[in-house]
Design an enzyme around this catalytic site. Structure first.
Site, short mmCIF file in Angstrom:
data_model
loop_
_atom_site.label_atom_id
_atom_site.label_comp_id
_atom_site.label_asym_id
_atom_site.label_seq_id
_atom_site.Cartn_x
_atom_site.Cartn_y
_atom_site.Cartn_z
N ILE A 153 57.38 -1.87 -10.93
CA ILE A 153 56.58 -0.68 -10.70
C ILE A 153 57.04 0.03 -9.45
CG2 ILE A 153 54.21 0.13 -10.27
CD1 ILE A 153 53.34 -2.62 -11.53
N CYS A 154 57.16 1.34 -9.54
CA CYS A 154 57.51 2.16 -8.38
C CYS A 154 56.22 2.74 -7.82
CB CYS A 154 58.47 3.28 -8.80
SG CYS A 154 59.09 4.20 -7.41
N LEU A 155 55.70 2.08 -6.80
CA LEU A 155 54.42 2.51 -6.23
C LEU A 155 54.52 2.33 -4.72
CD1 LEU A 155 51.46 3.39 -6.59
CD2 LEU A 155 50.87 1.02 -6.99
#
Lengths: 180, 111
Positions: A87-89
């Protein structure tokens, strides 16, 4: 011998049980408190509604000074989720704060589902469809929502509902053959 | 702020009674007695260390497992407080307050 990070994770777990946030749940695996499994329900009135998405969280002994590695195990179609489920968070990377806990991580990912950030795409097709062809985007999302039900009981795990109940409660048209 | 107290201090009635306390047309009551009220609370935003989730007046998680000697509290200029041990671990990688993201400047260290 227990370590500060393991103790902190036990506190996270206790809080998650005593004061569970809506639509998320998680627990450490039986043999290792540094490895967790979690479920995020797709937020209501979004294309992700009714999805039951499974995730894994890998903590290190540096938690909470370092964030865990969080991945979707269920297939995901989202501008900020890579093909391998990672996840790109920002809060899981450079905006991490040691005041976050498992409940905060899971609710942040849950709200990311319907509020993608198209400026940092991890899945370029999802990002493109989200911006240019919302109908097609939603169609793809419905597909992974249906897949999340199919794979739900496949893996081991204590969090899944009893088999009989799961079948009985499905008043949605969950016909798995519909998509192919 | 879990701990706060209210105390009322009865004043000497004589002091008040001497002033003009007879009912008048504009003020149809007599002032016979008054109480001063003081309220106090700890000057911190939170009682629990947001990093390890243990009460600030108790030892942090690290000190509990290592039975260290002294676990003290650190306050930043932003008035947020943490266990000094927890905070010193965090600022090694990021010198910002974990709660408000402001640059971390120590205001004081102690109990």
């Amino acid at each position: 011998m227990t370590t500060p990070s393991r103790r902190r994770l036990m506190r996270d777990f206790k809080k998650l049980q005593e004061d569970p946030p809506a639509g998320v749940s998680g627990a450490p695996t039986q043999d290792n408190i540094l490895t967790w499994e979690a479920i995020i329900f797709g937020p209501q009135e979004t294309p992700f509604e009714d999805g039951t998405f499974k995730l894994s969280l890998e903590f290190t002994e540096e938690y909470p000074n370092k964030p865990p590695t969080v991945k979707f195990i269920s297939r995901m179609f989202h501008p900020n989720v890579y093909a391998d489920g990672s996840i790109c968070l920002d809060i899981l990377q450079n905006r991490w704060s040691p005041t976050y806990d498992v409940a905060a991580i899971l609710t942040s990912i849950q709200s990311l589902l319907d509020e993608p950030n198209p400026n940092s795409p991890a899945n370029s097709l999802a990002a493109q469809l989200y911006q240019e062809n919302r109908r097609e985007y939603e169609k793809r999302v419905y597909q992974i929502v249906e897949q999340s039900w199919m794979n739900f009981g496949e893996n081991e795990g204590d969090m899944e509902p009893k088999e009989g109940e799961e079948q009985g409660a499905g008043d949605e048209p969950a016909a798995p053959s519909g998509s192919n | 702020m879990t701990e706060s107290r209210t105390e009322s201090m009865p004043m000497d009635e004589g002091e008040v009674v001497k002033t003009n306390n007879q009912p008048t047309e504009n003020r149809p009551f007599a002032l016979k007695r008054w109480n001063a009220l003081a309220v106090w609370a700890w000057d911190v935003d939170c009682d629990t260390c947001a990093i390890c989730r243990v009460h600030l007046m108790e030892e942090c998680l690290r000190c509990q497992s290592e039975s260290s000697t002294e676990c003290v509290v650190v306050w930043g200029d932003c008035n947020h407080s943490f266990h000094n041990c927890c905070m010193s671990q965090w600022i090694r990688q990021n010198n910002r307050c974990p709660l408000c993201q402001k640059n971390w400047v120590v205001q004081r260290i102690g109990k």
